[in-house]
Each structure stands twice: as C-alpha cells, then as structure tokens.
Design a protein around this motif. Structure first.
Motif, PDB file in Angstrom:
ATOM      1  N   ALA A   1       1.057  -1.112   0.125  1.00  0.00           N
ATOM      2  CA  ALA A   1       0.121  -0.024   0.042  1.00  0.00           C
ATOM      3  C   ALA A   1       0.805   1.324  -0.053  1.00  0.00           C
ATOM      4  CB  ALA A   1      -0.914   0.066   1.196  1.00  0.00           C
ATOM      5  N   ARG A   2       0.880   2.031  -1.113  1.00  0.00           N
ATOM      6  CA  ARG A   2       1.549   3.240  -1.085  1.00  0.00           C
ATOM      7  C   ARG A   2       1.027   4.341  -0.220  1.00  0.00           C
ATOM      8  NH1 ARG A   2       1.278   4.253  -7.624  1.00  0.00           N
ATOM      9  NH2 ARG A   2       2.608   2.698  -7.993  1.00  0.00           N
TER      10      ARG A   2
ATOM     11  N   PRO B   1      -0.955  11.452   0.347  1.00  0.00           N
ATOM     12  CA  PRO B   1      -0.651  12.830   0.713  1.00  0.00           C
ATOM     13  C   PRO B   1      -1.005  13.068   1.987  1.00  0.00           C
ATOM     14  CG  PRO B   1      -2.079  12.971  -1.013  1.00  0.00           C
ATOM     15  CD  PRO B   1      -1.580  11.542  -0.861  1.00  0.00           C
ATOM     16  N   ARG B   2      -2.081  12.353   2.517  1.00  0.00           N
ATOM     17  CA  ARG B   2      -2.650  12.584   3.702  1.00  0.00           C
ATOM     18  C   ARG B   2      -2.370  11.683   4.779  1.00  0.00           C
ATOM     19  NH1 ARG B   2      -7.113  16.503   2.509  1.00  0.00           N
ATOM     20  NH2 ARG B   2      -6.891  16.888   0.394  1.00  0.00           N
ATOM     21  N   ALA B   3      -2.020  10.358   4.281  1.00  0.00           N
ATOM     22  CA  ALA B   3      -1.922   9.468   5.284  1.00  0.00           C
ATOM     23  C   ALA B   3      -1.265   8.245   4.942  1.00  0.00           C
ATOM     24  CB  ALA B   3      -3.182   8.863   5.507  1.00  0.00           C
TER      25      ALA B   3
ATOM     26  N   GLY C   1       0.265   3.961   3.938  1.00  0.00           N
ATOM     27  CA  GLY C   1      -0.488   3.328   3.512  1.00  0.00           C
ATOM     28  C   GLY C   1      -1.177   2.455   4.199  1.00  0.00           C
TER      29      GLY C   1
ATOM     30  N   ALA D   1      -2.583   3.154   7.143  1.00  0.00           N
ATOM     31  CA  ALA D   1      -3.894   4.094   7.474  1.00  0.00           C
ATOM     32  C   ALA D   1      -5.033   4.010   6.479  1.00  0.00           C
ATOM     33  CB  ALA D   1      -3.298   5.360   8.125  1.00  0.00           C
ATOM     34  N   ARG D   2      -4.509   4.362   5.264  1.00  0.00           N
ATOM     35  CA  ARG D   2      -5.297   4.180   3.898  1.00  0.00           C
ATOM     36  C   ARG D   2      -6.130   2.873   4.227  1.00  0.00           C
ATOM     37  NH1 ARG D   2      -1.903   6.125  -0.882  1.00  0.00           N
ATOM     38  NH2 ARG D   2      -3.788   7.440  -1.355  1.00  0.00           N
ATOM     39  N   LEU D   3      -5.555   1.762   4.250  1.00  0.00           N
ATOM     40  CA  LEU D   3      -6.255   0.395   4.163  1.00  0.00           C
ATOM     41  C   LEU D   3      -7.095   0.610   4.965  1.00  0.00           C
ATOM     42  CD1 LEU D   3      -2.902  -2.090   3.724  1.00  0.00           C
ATOM     43  CD2 LEU D   3      -5.013  -1.603   2.020  1.00  0.00           C
TER      44      LEU D   3
END
Lengths: 287, 295
Positions: free
Chosen positions: B46-47, B50-52, B54, B56-58
């Motif tokens: 997971a890359r 700009p805001r979070a 990888g 945390a994006r998952l």
C-alpha cells in the motif's frame, strides 16, 4: 493506435446507447422516496436502481420497482459484479441481472471498475486492484462478455479509492480508458469519485478528465462525500455535492456535454423536494 | 470470455481480504482499526498518500467492512440489537462474521446463521434472560425470512382433495414462520424507533401464558396471526407428517378431556390455515408417505 469514429457517428451511437435524453436528469432510486414518487410523480427524467436490491424473490421490492417503471425509465446500476475479482464472473449473478433487465426493459446497465469479493468471501465494498496491463485485458474480456450476455450497453464506473498499490504501472484513468477502449463498452463517469480519489492520492482531477472519451460516457454521477479527521475523503453519499465537485462537473460538461446526470444520496437521505433542489443546481452549472 | 484472473491477483486479494476483515479493536470502548496488526504483505504494497500512510489508508476499507455489516445485522435483528444494546450486539455480530463471513451478492444474507451462533454464544447473567434473548433473535429471523420469501399462490382444496386429505401432506407456504413468545416481544418489536434510536431497552415482563404466532407475507408486508397452543403444534407437525399422522401425534399429546373436542378444533384450525394461506399445495398418497419418512 485505433482511430476514433467521426464525431457525428460517435454522437449517434452514443444516443442509441443511452436511450434517454442526452441532458436527462436522474436520481438514485431509494425506498424512502416511494410514497412521494407514487403520489406526486416528481419531475425527474429517469431513476437508477441498484440491481442487487431487486434480485431476491420477495414480491415487495419488485412491485415497487414496476410501479416506478410504469412512469419513468429505469437504468440499472450494480455493486456486486466483481469485475476485477480473481474468480470468473458469477454466472448465477448474470442470470439474475439478465432477468431484471428483461423485466424492466432498461436502456443500459452499469457497474464498477473494482473487485468486491474473493476466495468465496464477499466484502460488499468497491475495492481497488493494482492497475497493470494484464488486468486491462482481463477486465476488458469480462466487460465485453457482460455486454454480450446482457445484449445492452454496459458501462463501467470509476470508483472512489483510498489506497494505491506499489504494483500499479498505470494510472487509474489510463486503466479505465484502456478497458473501455478494448472492451468497446461504455463509461459511467462519477465526478465525485474523481474528486475524492484526486484528494486522497494527490493528482489533478482535470488530468483524469483529459483521458475520458466522452463519446463513450453513458451518464455522469454526482454525490457528496465526508472528510475524516486525518484528511482522508470518503465517498459516503450523505452530503450535498461539494463546490469542488460542481466545478469538476462544469469542466466535464464543457469537455463532453451534454450527458445524462444522476444524483446519488444513500445516507441521511433528504426529502424528495430537497433532492430535486440539489439536482436543479445541475442546470445552473451547465448554463 | 469468462476466465479466472492470474494467480498473483488471487494472492493479492487474499492479503487485501485479510486486512479488510481484521477485527476492530474494542479495548478502548470504541471500535478502532488497528493498522499495526494488518497483513505485512499488504501494508508493504500500500503506497503512502499525501494525507496518510499506506496502512492507515487501508484502514478505511477495514472500518467500512465492519460498520456496513453491523448495520446490516442490526437492520435484520432490530429487537435483538436493542435488547442487547448495540455495543454488546456488535461484539456478537463481529465474532459471528469472523466465523461466517458473507458470501455472494446478497448482503442481507449476511445474517443467515446468526441465531444458531447466538444459541452457542449468548451467556447472559441468568438463564431466563438467555431464553428471552434467543426468542427475540428467532422472532427477528422469522420476520426477516417472511419478508424475503416469494409470495406464491395459496392452497385452495378441491372437492377431490377432501377424500384424500388424511393421507396427504400439506406443503407449507415458503413464507410461513411460526414463533413463540414468553414476553410481549412482537409488540415491543413493533414499537421500536427507526434510525437514531440506540438505547438499550429492557425485556418486557413474562406473560401469564406464552403466545404463538404465525407470520405470513402479504402484499403490504408481514401479517401476524395468533395461534392456539394445540393449533401451533398441529401446524408444526403438518410440516413433516401427513394429516392423519399429525392428528394422531397431537391426539396422543392431549389429555382425555382435550381429546373429546380435538376433532372439532382440528377442523377449525385446518380451515383457518387454508383461509390464511399456511399451505401452498398438497402431496397425496404414497408420495406424501415417502416424503414423510425422509423428514
């Protein structure tokens, strides 16, 4: 490189595929609005129904859908096709979709460029995959297969996403454009999703629009989103359309309008008059 | 063409699926995603955005999975959820969904099997509360099953049927569900407020006598019909036995005084069942017998 058809020919082909007026305004059909629809027959050009909500044998949902259909065109929008799932498409699902298509005489069907389940488990979410040429071929084959099975134009919607993957060698817009081109299918362009993903991944949404072949756009979706505390924007369909999204819609209209436009609202759903008010803003933006 | 995807995609989706289904942490008193527990392969892939980062994006997908399914189960089991309180209900729902994750396109099917799970899992402070909560769960499940059932033509007996009725088996309508309550649970269920009502509610006091109901689908929704105790027994027996066998079994369960009036009552109950549409058809003679032996 494949050559595009002349503009007039492409426009005619598009109008045939849409079967609804080019500048039609529609709403996502939600049960909470049935009483208003049946009593007042609101001024809407078409409704969009979530396909899976009408696959079951219970008579109530289909009866309501038939009542709506008796007054309005209905297009079908799926959330469970699993176009990018590793397993072959579910033939039972496609059978059910075909039956519903026949029942409603729907002009076109759409679903998402995503996967929803794998290894027998359904996540009931629109999950992104790595964007690579190998999956362009897979998705295009499947989209073509669905279009042939349905005997109708089939459109693919760009999803909102919250994560990108190291394996990707293409951008989402390159991937979507390639699938639509190879499958000779259609696009459902969700400008809210373009905005959400652009904020979450840090790309210019205008660049996304640059890649869209508007002669293949069946309709455009509008919706609202929620901004989380860490700044992530989530496609929740529970707010009015944001100003940035209206701007993006105006840009899309300038580039490829006219196109049918549909407003989705799935949580904290306002009354039908309020929804119609939100939808009416579309006309101002188009002007 | 409808072929399977490449092997690496299956592997990728197995890892992503593990992340999506990672249980939310309850230790802080709220439901929290815990990205540090995610599948290592997936967090590597997971890359960062700009805001979070990888992982945390998952977490967005992880939270969406659970909250969506909790809402589906709450909608299917509104009475059970309010009696348990949402926090406790979600705990049970979470453990259930880990054991029985959703399959197929029908999200409302996610609650199938929840009642047997609760039968194993519920351990409240006393047995009577446990029994009442399970009764509530069965009522919710029955209501859901009736709502989801197809509406088929009802059985209307012909003159010829009358002569063969005793040796026949009545086919229950697909939408027929029988429920029993020892406190006024169905009434409570009707009074539940919709969205926004979150407070835990108390179990109603026990009834002097338990009540039995038949639930059936109608054009407008679910119809609730009261059943006498023996009538409920008969309808239940008729699910698997011929009419003669069911009546004999019922007669055996009755005392001497009850037996005298049983034929008249049975005729009345059968007539009422036909009138309300408890059955969709009839299986006569040997076919009825042979089906019985397989029940």
């Amino acid at each position: 490189m494949s050559s595009r058809p002349p503009v007039d020919e492409a426009r005619k082909r598009l109008q045939r595929a849409r079967c609804i007026p080019d500048d039609a305004l529609g709403l996502g059909l939600r049960p909470v609005h049935y009483p208003h629809i049946f009593e007042h027959g609101p001024d809407v050009d078409y409704f969009e129904a979530i396909s899976e909500n009408f696959f079951g044998p219970a008579p109530g949902p289909r009866r309501n859908l038939a009542r709506v259909r008796s007054r309005y065109p209905i297009v079908l929008h799926g959330v469970g096709l699993n176009l990018l799932g590793h397993a072959p498409l579910d033939e039972g699902y496609l059978d059910a979709l075909c039956r519903l298509v026949e029942e409603l005489d729907t002009p076109f069907v759409t679903d998402h460029l995503c996967w929803t389940g794998a290894h027998g488990v359904s996540h009931h979410d629109l999950l992104p995959a790595p964007y690579v040429p190998e999956l362009v071929a897979l998705a295009a084959e499947r989209a073509d297969y669905v279009q042939r099975r349905l005997g109708l134009p089939f459109g693919i919607e760009n999803v909102s996403s919250y994560v990108e993957f190291e394996q990707s060698t293409m951008t989402e817009w390159e991937f979507l454009a390639a699938v639509v081109r190879e499958a000779r299918c259609w696009t459902l362009l969700d400008v809210n999703n373009v905005h959400v993903s652009s904020q979450n991944h840090g790309f210019d949404p205008e660049v996304y629009l640059d890649s869209v072949d508007f002669t293949r756009v069946l309709q455009v979706h509008l919706a609202g989103f929620t901004c989380e505390s860490d700044g992530t924007i989530v496609d929740t369909h529970d707010h009015a359309v944001a100003p940035h999204v209206w701007n993006l819609y105006a840009s899309a209209w300038r580039r490829g309008g006219p196109f049918p436009t549909l407003l989705e609202w799935d949580a904290h759903i306002p009354t039908m008059p309020e929804l119609l008010g939100e939808l009416a803003k579309t006309r101002e933006v188009r002007a | 063409m409808n072929r399977a995807g490449p092997g690496w995609l299956a592997e990728f989706q197995a890892h992503f699926g593990d992340v999506v289904r990672t249980p939310l942490d309850r230790s802080s008193g709220t439901l929290r995603a815990t990205p540090d527990r995610y599948d290592a392969v997936m967090t590597r892939d997971a890359r960062d955005g700009p805001r979070a980062p990888g992982a945390a994006r998952l977490a967005v997908y992880n939270r969406q999975y659970w909250f969506r399914l909790f809402e589906v189960l709450k909608a299917a089991f509104p009475l059970t959820a309010r009696l348990l309180g949402y926090w406790t209900f979600n705990g049970h729902a979470g453990r259930f969904l880990l054991q029985v994750p959703p399959r197929g396109w029908d999200i409302e099917a996610a609650g199938l099997g929840f009642v047997p799970f609760l039968e194993e899992e519920l351990r409240p402070e006393d047995e009577s509360t446990r029994v009442a909560l399970l009764e509530a769960a069965r009522i919710d499940a029955a209501w859901r099953d009736v709502s989801r059932a197809p509406l088929r033509p009802r059985y209307r007996p012909s003159d010829a049927d009358a002569t063969h009725l005793l040796e026949s088996r009545l086919i229950p309508s697909e939408d027929l569900q029988l429920v029993e309550e020892h406190s006024a649970l169905l009434e409570l269920r009707r009074t539940l407020n919709g969205a926004g009502a979150h407070d835990r509610i108390a179990l109603p006091p026990p009834l002097a006598q338990p009540r039995r109901w038949a639930l059936l689908a109608t054009e407008g929704g679910v119809r609730q019909l009261p059943l006498e105790e023996r009538e409920a027994e008969l309808v239940e027996l008729l699910r698997s036995l011929t009419v003669r066998e069911a009546l004999a079994r019922l007669e055996k369960a009755c005392g001497a005084k009850e037996r005298e009036s049983l034929p008249a009552h049975a005729r009345r109950w059968l007539a009422r069942g036909v009138q309300h549409g408890y059955w969709s058809g009839i299986v006569r003679g040997e076919r009825a017998q042979s089906q019985t032996t397989h029940v």
